[in-house]
Design an enzyme around this catalytic site. Sequence first.
Site, short mmCIF file in Angstrom:
data_model
loop_
_atom_site.label_atom_id
_atom_site.label_comp_id
_atom_site.label_asym_id
_atom_site.label_seq_id
_atom_site.Cartn_x
_atom_site.Cartn_y
_atom_site.Cartn_z
N HIS A 18 0.84 -1.20 0.00
CA HIS A 18 0.00 0.00 0.00
C HIS A 18 0.87 1.26 0.00
O HIS A 18 0.63 2.20 -0.76
CB HIS A 18 -0.90 0.06 1.25
CG HIS A 18 -1.94 -0.99 1.34
ND1 HIS A 18 -2.08 -1.78 2.46
CD2 HIS A 18 -2.91 -1.39 0.49
CE1 HIS A 18 -3.09 -2.61 2.30
NE2 HIS A 18 -3.61 -2.39 1.09
N LYS A 42 -17.83 -6.49 8.09
CA LYS A 42 -16.57 -7.20 8.32
C LYS A 42 -16.08 -6.93 9.74
O LYS A 42 -16.19 -5.82 10.23
CB LYS A 42 -15.49 -6.68 7.37
CG LYS A 42 -15.55 -7.21 5.98
CD LYS A 42 -14.37 -6.65 5.21
CE LYS A 42 -14.04 -7.43 3.99
NZ LYS A 42 -12.88 -6.84 3.29
N ARG A 91 -2.92 -6.89 -8.15
CA ARG A 91 -1.83 -7.84 -7.97
C ARG A 91 -2.00 -9.06 -8.86
O ARG A 91 -1.03 -9.62 -9.34
CB ARG A 91 -1.76 -8.30 -6.51
CG ARG A 91 -1.39 -7.20 -5.54
CD ARG A 91 -1.59 -7.70 -4.15
NE ARG A 91 -2.95 -8.26 -4.10
CZ ARG A 91 -3.67 -8.38 -3.02
NH1 ARG A 91 -3.19 -8.04 -1.87
NH2 ARG A 91 -4.89 -8.87 -3.06
N SER A 129 -3.26 -7.53 3.04
CA SER A 129 -3.63 -7.42 4.46
C SER A 129 -4.15 -8.76 4.98
O SER A 129 -3.88 -9.13 6.12
CB SER A 129 -4.69 -6.33 4.65
OG SER A 129 -4.17 -5.07 4.35
#
Length: 158
Positions: A18, A42, A91, A129
């Site tokens: 990040h 979440k 990614r 993460s």
Amino acid sequence: MKKIAIYPGSFDPITNGHVDLIKRASKLFDKIIIGVAQNSKKKAFLSINDRIDTITTALEDINNIRILSFDTLLVDFASLQNAQVILRGLRTISDFEYEYQLSGINKHLNPNIETLFITPTEQYANVSSSLIKEIIALKGDINVFVPASVKTLLKHRL
């Protein structure tokens, strides 16, 4: 007109990937707003305040950023901040499929906001993460994957 971008995410926790993306993007825009998402569906690993604190410390050498939390539609948050661009990191191919779908929905919700995809620097291509949280849960070493601010916070917590 200033070029303003939003870089949204949970940043739970922020990773070196990040940080790398933000540093690279900070050279492209007049201002980058790091939008720390508050997702009530979440269960967060870190509190919103801890996430903002670790991001602030990790990015203290970048002058053209602002860190804000939000709990609205991303395009509404972007409009409120006068942003023209949403930054997203890609990614993997699966990231692209998901992000491409989101960018289409966002474009439908607000045609004035563009999405810009940025690929990671090679050394951060596999860092997420979610993986950091899994490594932490299994008592592994995360030192090369996260900024010092995250290491410090976790050291005091765990």
